[in-house]
Structures are given as C-alpha cells and as structure tokens.
Design a protein around this motif. Structure first.
Motif, short mmCIF file in Angstrom:
data_model
loop_
_atom_site.label_atom_id
_atom_site.label_comp_id
_atom_site.label_asym_id
_atom_site.label_seq_id
_atom_site.Cartn_x
_atom_site.Cartn_y
_atom_site.Cartn_z
N ALA A 13 0.84 -1.21 0.00
CA ALA A 13 0.00 0.00 0.00
C ALA A 13 0.87 1.25 0.00
CB ALA A 13 -0.93 -0.01 1.21
N GLY A 14 1.91 1.23 0.80
CA GLY A 14 2.83 2.36 0.85
C GLY A 14 3.53 2.58 -0.48
N SER A 15 3.87 1.48 -1.15
CA SER A 15 4.51 1.59 -2.47
C SER A 15 3.56 2.21 -3.48
CB SER A 15 4.95 0.21 -2.96
OG SER A 15 5.96 -0.30 -2.11
N LEU A 16 2.28 1.82 -3.42
CA LEU A 16 1.29 2.41 -4.32
C LEU A 16 1.09 3.89 -4.03
CD1 LEU A 16 -1.29 -0.52 -4.44
CD2 LEU A 16 0.23 0.25 -6.30
N ALA A 17 1.02 4.24 -2.75
CA ALA A 17 0.87 5.65 -2.37
C ALA A 17 2.12 6.44 -2.77
CB ALA A 17 0.60 5.78 -0.87
N THR A 38 6.59 23.16 -4.26
CA THR A 38 5.13 23.24 -4.44
C THR A 38 4.62 21.90 -4.98
OG1 THR A 38 5.28 25.60 -4.92
CG2 THR A 38 3.26 24.47 -5.61
N SER A 39 5.34 21.35 -5.93
CA SER A 39 4.97 20.05 -6.50
C SER A 39 5.01 18.95 -5.45
CB SER A 39 5.92 19.70 -7.64
OG SER A 39 5.84 20.66 -8.66
N ALA A 40 5.99 18.99 -4.56
CA ALA A 40 6.11 17.99 -3.51
C ALA A 40 4.91 18.05 -2.56
CB ALA A 40 7.41 18.17 -2.73
N ILE A 41 4.43 19.25 -2.26
CA ILE A 41 3.27 19.40 -1.39
C ILE A 41 2.02 18.84 -2.07
CG2 ILE A 41 1.71 21.10 -0.32
CD1 ILE A 41 4.29 22.84 0.12
N ILE A 42 1.82 19.19 -3.32
CA ILE A 42 0.66 18.69 -4.06
C ILE A 42 0.70 17.17 -4.18
CG2 ILE A 42 -0.44 18.65 -6.35
CD1 ILE A 42 0.47 21.65 -6.58
N SER A 43 1.85 16.64 -4.56
CA SER A 43 1.97 15.20 -4.74
C SER A 43 1.82 14.45 -3.42
CB SER A 43 3.30 14.85 -5.42
OG SER A 43 4.39 15.13 -4.59
N VAL A 48 -1.41 10.95 0.24
CA VAL A 48 -2.12 10.78 1.51
C VAL A 48 -3.50 10.18 1.29
CG1 VAL A 48 -3.25 12.06 3.39
CG2 VAL A 48 -0.87 12.50 2.84
N VAL A 49 -4.20 10.63 0.29
CA VAL A 49 -5.54 10.10 0.00
C VAL A 49 -5.45 8.61 -0.35
CG1 VAL A 49 -7.51 10.21 -1.58
CG2 VAL A 49 -6.51 12.32 -0.68
N VAL A 50 -4.53 8.27 -1.23
CA VAL A 50 -4.35 6.87 -1.61
C VAL A 50 -3.94 6.06 -0.37
CG1 VAL A 50 -2.91 5.29 -2.97
CG2 VAL A 50 -3.82 7.38 -4.01
#
Length: 130
Positions: A13-17, A38-43, A48-50
């Motif tokens: 699961a962590g690998s998928l996230a 900024t990209s790191a925050i968005i990604s 987190v949702v996944v």
C-alpha cells in the motif's frame, strides 16, 4: 504470521501511495513547470488520499464506520505533520545535499514510512477490545 502479512500489505500500500506521490511530483515539475517544493506538497496530498484508503481498508482491515470522522481527522492532522517533515526533508536533500529531487522524494518517503506505520498501527487503526 498475521503480523507479517500486515507489514507486507503496508509495504505494498505504501509503495502504491509513494508511486502516486512520485508520479504526481514528476508530472507537476516536468509537464506543468511547477517549483519542486510546491509540487512535492501537491503530490504528497495525493499520496495521503491513496494511503488512507489503502491503509484503512486493506492493510489494517479496519472496516468500521463508527468513529470514522475522528479517525480521518487524526489521520489528516498527522498527514499535515508528515507533510511538514516531507517538505523539510526535500529542502534538506535537494538544496543542502544537492540530491536529485526525485531521489530526494523517494528517500523522504522511506523515512516517513517507518514513522507512519508505527503511528497508524498504534494510534489511528489500532484494534480495540470488543
């Protein structure tokens, strides 16, 4: 033996996230031309949702709807804390150590994974006595 399966599911699961996180990071930087932090925050937010969905329902097999609001709130605030840690690690690895931003994000994800597993297992998705 069940604990090993749980750790295995956590790693998958962590690998998928993390894959989601890295994929969104790559798209934001290379295709949208966004700044890497900024990209790191968005990604990280996408990851987190996944992570929440996979950790709750698959890794820790927590299907309870009772207290889900409280559980998600706890998960969300912990994720915000980890977002801060992730951002600091990205800055340190990229700007101080001059490591490539993609490798930096992968390293940050590994560090955060150890912290997350302990917190998720002991606090967020802990089994309660029935």
């Amino acid at each position: 033996m069940a604990k090993y399966w749980q750790v295995g599911r956590y790693l998958i699961a962590g690998s998928l996230a993390t894959g989601t996180n890295l994929g969104v990071l790559y798209l934001c930087v290379n295709y949208l031309g966004m700044w890497y932090l900024t990209s790191a925050i968005i990604s990280f937010c996408f990851g987190v949702v996944v992570s929440y969905l996979l950790q709750k329902f698959w890794t820790f097999q927590n299907y309870s709807k009772e207290g889900m609001h409280k559980q998600f709130t706890l998960f969300f605030f912990f994720a915000l804390t980890m977002l801060g840690v992730n951002t600091l690690l990205m800055y340190f690895f990229v700007d101080i150590l001059t490591i490539w931003y993609m490798l930096s994000q992968a390293l940050a994800a590994i560090i955060i994974a150890f912290i997350n597993y302990t917190f998720f297992n002991k606090v967020v998705f802990r089994k309660t006595a029935s």
